[in-house]
Design a protein around this motif. Structure first.
Motif, PDB file in Angstrom:
ATOM      1  N   THR A 276      25.169   2.632  -5.000  1.00 54.91           N
ATOM      2  CA  THR A 276      25.617   1.270  -4.694  1.00 54.91           C
ATOM      3  C   THR A 276      24.481   0.522  -4.022  1.00 54.91           C
ATOM      4  O   THR A 276      23.520   1.115  -3.518  1.00 54.91           O
ATOM      5  N   THR A 277      24.599  -0.771  -3.996  1.00 54.44           N
ATOM      6  CA  THR A 277      23.597  -1.623  -3.329  1.00 54.44           C
ATOM      7  C   THR A 277      24.116  -2.173  -2.019  1.00 54.44           C
ATOM      8  O   THR A 277      23.351  -2.752  -1.235  1.00 54.44           O
ATOM      9  N   SER A 278      25.403  -2.011  -1.750  1.00 53.54           N
ATOM     10  CA  SER A 278      25.992  -2.594  -0.552  1.00 53.54           C
ATOM     11  C   SER A 278      25.763  -1.715   0.675  1.00 53.54           C
ATOM     12  O   SER A 278      25.216  -2.157   1.682  1.00 53.54           O
ATOM     13  N   ARG A 279      26.175  -0.450   0.606  1.00 55.36           N
ATOM     14  CA  ARG A 279      26.008   0.443   1.749  1.00 55.36           C
ATOM     15  C   ARG A 279      25.638   1.835   1.236  1.00 55.36           C
ATOM     16  O   ARG A 279      25.965   2.213   0.112  1.00 55.36           O
ATOM     17  N   THR A 280      24.957   2.583   2.059  1.00 52.43           N
ATOM     18  CA  THR A 280      24.489   3.906   1.684  1.00 52.43           C
ATOM     19  C   THR A 280      25.407   4.983   2.245  1.00 52.43           C
ATOM     20  O   THR A 280      25.733   4.970   3.440  1.00 52.43           O
ATOM     21  N   THR A 281      25.830   5.898   1.390  1.00 50.80           N
ATOM     22  CA  THR A 281      26.619   7.049   1.824  1.00 50.80           C
ATOM     23  C   THR A 281      25.675   8.201   2.147  1.00 50.80           C
ATOM     24  O   THR A 281      24.741   8.487   1.389  1.00 50.80           O
ATOM     25  N   VAL A 282      25.901   8.841   3.270  1.00 49.97           N
ATOM     26  CA  VAL A 282      25.038   9.938   3.711  1.00 49.97           C
ATOM     27  C   VAL A 282      25.875  11.208   3.835  1.00 49.97           C
ATOM     28  O   VAL A 282      26.965  11.192   4.427  1.00 49.97           O
ATOM     29  N   TYR A 283      25.361  12.300   3.278  1.00 48.88           N
ATOM     30  CA  TYR A 283      26.033  13.597   3.384  1.00 48.88           C
ATOM     31  C   TYR A 283      25.364  14.433   4.472  1.00 48.88           C
ATOM     32  O   TYR A 283      24.134  14.561   4.500  1.00 48.88           O
ATOM     33  N   ASP A 284      26.172  14.993   5.359  1.00 47.24           N
ATOM     34  CA  ASP A 284      25.691  15.952   6.355  1.00 47.24           C
ATOM     35  C   ASP A 284      25.958  17.359   5.814  1.00 47.24           C
ATOM     36  O   ASP A 284      27.117  17.715   5.546  1.00 47.24           O
ATOM     37  N   CYS A 285      24.913  18.135   5.666  1.00 46.49           N
ATOM     38  CA  CYS A 285      25.060  19.464   5.083  1.00 46.49           C
ATOM     39  C   CYS A 285      25.900  20.360   6.001  1.00 46.49           C
ATOM     40  O   CYS A 285      25.593  20.507   7.192  1.00 46.49           O
ATOM     41  N   PRO A 286      26.964  20.989   5.470  1.00 44.28           N
ATOM     42  CA  PRO A 286      27.829  21.836   6.308  1.00 44.28           C
ATOM     43  C   PRO A 286      27.347  23.275   6.428  1.00 44.28           C
ATOM     44  O   PRO A 286      27.978  24.082   7.118  1.00 44.28           O
ATOM     45  N   ALA A 287      26.239  23.611   5.750  1.00 48.98           N
ATOM     46  CA  ALA A 287      25.756  24.990   5.800  1.00 48.98           C
ATOM     47  C   ALA A 287      25.298  25.351   7.204  1.00 48.98           C
ATOM     48  O   ALA A 287      24.718  24.522   7.920  1.00 48.98           O
ATOM     49  N   PRO A 288      25.540  26.590   7.632  1.00 53.86           N
ATOM     50  CA  PRO A 288      25.076  27.021   8.967  1.00 53.86           C
ATOM     51  C   PRO A 288      23.554  26.899   9.078  1.00 53.86           C
ATOM     52  O   PRO A 288      22.827  27.186   8.135  1.00 53.86           O
ATOM     53  N   ASP A 289      23.107  26.473  10.249  1.00 49.99           N
ATOM     54  CA  ASP A 289      21.675  26.346  10.549  1.00 49.99           C
ATOM     55  C   ASP A 289      20.970  25.328   9.654  1.00 49.99           C
ATOM     56  O   ASP A 289      19.756  25.384   9.480  1.00 49.99           O
TER      57      ASP A 289
END
Length: 339
Positions: A92-105
């Motif tokens: 999208t051009t409106s807002r950026t989605t960010v993923y936080d990795c759930p893997a340990p460490d």
């Protein structure tokens, strides 16, 4: 088929699996997307029917893979040593989605728009240079991208009907959805390459391995092949046979030329050199493939003798299954669970 002792699972198609086999199928499906979802005879095996026989770890892994394999355009952790699946691509051009990795460490943050590492408020989406190099290589080599998930696909041999891992069916030449274009269905060279592969597979590993071509036995029993061509049909050849090419009787008996003429047994069977016979087999197989290239593999026949599965390319020492429609040879797993 081996008899089952103990608990069993009945698939929707009516086939039965013992517990170790069904667990192995579900576990393998989490590593091989072509087997997902687990199925038998093209009918999905219900997960809730098998769940009680799976370990807690396998249940969790299967559910995660179900979410991953069900996503067409995927985003993985930008940290290469992690590469955990995060979610769908969101451009999208409106807002950026960010993923936080759930893997340990692993505390890596990945941009859902460009798949790159997210560096905070100052992040600017950039083209992945490594991905661009791969795409450039694909363009040079003539690879195409799936219109469904954009995965790069290379056609090694076979017809132009492509089925991607995302289940999208399309034409390799124009990338249109399958059966919506007027492109040819075969390339001549690839057609004969597949025909040669299947003929040699049915001869037990190639012309040099079948006893008939050494005069040690009868003509191989191939239901689709007629050793005597119809009247007026010439023997097709790709190359002239060598001057010393052995001519083999069609009954497989080699005549002893050193015996006295008066004692020699009269040959009633016609003779033909091995190269010519094999070329005829390849041409007849190519003619069948032009018609049956889109075979649905509705039935299979047991074939004694080892070989290589044409679907998974695993070598099997004892037997394979043959499709009467297109003469494809596959292993039992591909017959039941993959094709």
């Amino acid at each position: 088929m081996d008899s089952i002792r103990g608990p069993e699972i009945r698939a929707p198609c009516g086939h039965y699996y013992d517990i170790p086999c069904i667990v192995d199928l579900f576990q393998t499906a989490t590593r091989d997307e072509s087997l997902f979802p687990p199925r038998c005879c093209r009918q999905n095996i219900p997960f809730d029917q098998v769940e009680t026989h799976l370990s807690r770890a396998l249940v969790t892994e299967f559910q995660e893979k179900s979410r991953e394999f069900g996503t067409v355009s995927r985003v993985y952790c930008a940290r290469q040593t992690c590469s955990r699946f995060l979610g769908p691509l969101i451009q999208t051009t409106s807002r950026t989605t960010v993923y936080d990795c759930p893997a340990p460490d692993c505390e890596t943050r990945t941009c859902a728009n460009c798949r790159g590492r997210h560096d905070g408020p100052t992040h600017s989406c950039q083209q992945d240079q490594g991905a661009e190099q791969v795409l450039e290589l694909g363009r040079t080599e003539g690879w195409v991208r799936c219109p469904g998930c954009s995965q790069l696909i290379e056609l090694e041999m076979g017809c132009f009907h492509m089925t991607c891992r995302c289940r999208t069916e399309f034409c390799y030449l124009c990338k249109a959805r399958w059966k919506t274009c007027s492109c040819p269905q075969w390339d001549g060279r690839q057609l004969f390459a597949v025909a040669q592969q299947r003929v040699d597979a049915q001869l037990g590993g190639g012309q040099h391995f079948h006893p008939f071509f050494h005069g040690w036995g009868p003509l191989p029993d191939l239901p689709w092949f007629q050793p005597y061509p119809p009247p007026g049909v010439p023997l097709l050849r790709a190359h002239p046979a060598p001057a010393n090419q052995q001519r083999v009787p069609l009954d497989g008996r080699v005549r002893n030329s050193n015996r006295r003429r008066g004692n020699r047994r009269t040959a009633n069977a016609a003779t033909v050199d091995a190269d010519t016979l094999r070329q005829r087999m390849i041409h007849e197989m190519a003619a069948r493939l032009r018609v049956d290239h889109d075979c649905q593999h509705l039935s299979w026949e047991y074939r004694h003798g080892g070989g290589t599965c044409e679907s998974c390319h695993h070598a099997l020492p004892v037997y394979l299954y043959r499709c009467p429609g297109c003469e494809m040879l596959v292993c039992n797993r591909c017959r039941r669970n993959r094709l």
